[in-house]
Enzyme design. Structure first.
Site, PDB file in Angstrom:
ATOM      1  N   HIS A  97      12.710  -1.631   3.890  1.00  0.00           N
ATOM      2  CA  HIS A  97      13.028  -0.579   4.857  1.00  0.00           C
ATOM      3  C   HIS A  97      14.276   0.215   4.464  1.00  0.00           C
ATOM      4  CE1 HIS A  97      10.065  -0.828   8.111  1.00  0.00           C
ATOM      5  NE2 HIS A  97       9.931  -2.092   7.741  1.00  0.00           N
ATOM      6  N   GLY A 135     -18.022  12.369   0.637  1.00  0.00           N
ATOM      7  CA  GLY A 135     -18.859  12.008  -0.502  1.00  0.00           C
ATOM      8  C   GLY A 135     -18.064  11.616  -1.725  1.00  0.00           C
ATOM      9  N   GLY A 136     -16.917  11.007  -1.509  1.00  0.00           N
ATOM     10  CA  GLY A 136     -16.107  10.549  -2.628  1.00  0.00           C
ATOM     11  C   GLY A 136     -16.748   9.366  -3.343  1.00  0.00           C
ATOM     12  N   VAL A 178       0.354   9.245  -1.084  1.00  0.00           N
ATOM     13  CA  VAL A 178       0.940  10.568  -0.874  1.00  0.00           C
ATOM     14  C   VAL A 178      -0.148  11.590  -1.145  1.00  0.00           C
ATOM     15  CG1 VAL A 178       3.380  10.052  -1.264  1.00  0.00           C
ATOM     16  CG2 VAL A 178       1.901  10.484  -3.231  1.00  0.00           C
ATOM     17  N   ARG A 179      -0.183  12.666  -0.346  1.00  0.00           N
ATOM     18  CA  ARG A 179      -1.316  13.585  -0.415  1.00  0.00           C
ATOM     19  C   ARG A 179      -0.926  14.979   0.047  1.00  0.00           C
ATOM     20  NH1 ARG A 179      -1.588   9.851   3.545  1.00  0.00           N
ATOM     21  NH2 ARG A 179      -1.583  10.612   5.690  1.00  0.00           N
ATOM     22  N   HIS A 229       0.853  -1.183   0.000  1.00  0.00           N
ATOM     23  CA  HIS A 229       0.000   0.000   0.000  1.00  0.00           C
ATOM     24  C   HIS A 229       0.890   1.234   0.000  1.00  0.00           C
ATOM     25  CE1 HIS A 229      -1.407   3.318   2.686  1.00  0.00           C
ATOM     26  NE2 HIS A 229      -2.397   3.325   1.809  1.00  0.00           N
TER      27      HIS A 229
END
Length: 305
Positions: free
Chosen positions: A150, A263-264, A114-115, A111
């Protein structure tokens, strides 16, 4: 100290995120050979996204790589839970989120996300931050994979700060933890949020470093493990452990909650869930088995580098 609004380049962030979606999809398609199904969608309150899903490939059983860019007049509860002072502000959020569920139980699920968020209010300075990271969820642990994963994460962090890797590695261990099971979801990686202290340019550069390192971290593992022979026992254990993944995403994951609360597009939000999964009542692994080793050696805090 936050930058002035004039220094915040939202267009550059969006351009990078769309390019990241393209590059990760191309890299995964080169390994699997299947094509992505693409859906573009719009959100009634504002914004939309571009979802790409791959199903029943020879290597990837289900994968999704989503881009979204949404905005609204009220910050959702999931975003103001730890920052109540932001309640009542308008918001804009954009990001790339992906989950890969391989066919082979010896190949781990991965998983990444980025945002970028910005919250604004008339008469007040904008409040912005970057977040993201990635984690690995093996079904059958492998030391080489853990060290590579890692080390790649550490290499992405070290140019920015000598303490970023240990800080964000520990944060990942704490975040991807199923409290009701008293166990981690996997072997961790990186998790960071609310990053703005270094200023916009450095924070954006760090987010790019994390995003760009995902393919370097995951693809070698997928390529090494996808062709290992397995049987029904390994497949059933994989499906059982996928249940933990579902439990975390539906109970704890802030990105899932944010998407649903704003509400996506539900199909895109829940693309992270595996296509097949099983739950079994009060199951425990056979002592001394490879399945038991996952719990005893890998689902515990470890320093892999």
């Amino acid at each position: 100290m936050q930058d002035n609004q004039k220094n915040i380049d939202k267009a550059a962030v969006k351009e990078y995120l769309l390019g990241l979606q393209d590059s990760i999809c191309a890299a995964l398609q080169a390994v699997d050979g299947s094509s992505w199904q693409e859906d573009s969608w719009t959100r009634e309150e504002g914004g939309g996204g571009r979802s790409r899903v791959l199903v029943d490939g020879p290597i990837i059983e289900k994968g999704g790589v989503n881009f979204s860019h949404v905005f609204g007049t009220q910050m959702p509860a999931s975003a103001t839970q730890n920052r109540p002072e932001l309640a009542g502000r308008s918001f804009e959020a954009m990001g790339v989120s992906l989950v890969i569920h391989p066919q082979n139980p010896y190949a781990p699920t991965s998983h990444a996300n980025v945002r970028f968020f910005i919250a604004e209010k008339e008469g007040a300075d904008p409040v912005w931050w970057f977040g993201g990271g990635y984690d690995l969820t093996p079904y059958y642990g492998n030391d080489d994979d853990c060290r590579h994963w890692h080390q790649t994460a550490k290499d992405a962090c070290d140019p920015f700060s000598p303490d970023y890797y240990s800080r964000f590695k520990n944060w990942c261990d704490e975040y991807f933890y199923l409290k009701h099971r008293n166990e981690p979801r996997g072997i961790g990686g990186l998790f960071f949020d609310d990053l703005n202290e270094p200023g916009f340019e450095q924070s954006f550069a760090f987010m790019r470093s994390v995003g760009d390192s995902f393919s370097k971290a995951y693809l070698p593992i997928l390529q090494r493990r996808h062709a290992i022979e397995f049987g029904e026992r390994e497949r059933q254990f994989q499906l059982y452990r996928r249940g933990r993944y579902v439990e975390f995403n539906l109970v704890f994951d802030r990105g899932t909650l944010f998407g649903l609360q704003t509400g996506g597009r539900t199909e895109s939000i829940l693309m992270s869930l595996p296509p097949l999964v099983r739950w079994e009542y009060d199951w425990t692994p056979e002592p001394g088995s490879a399945e038991a080793q996952l719990y005893e050696k890998y689902l515990i805090p470890n320093n892999w580098v």
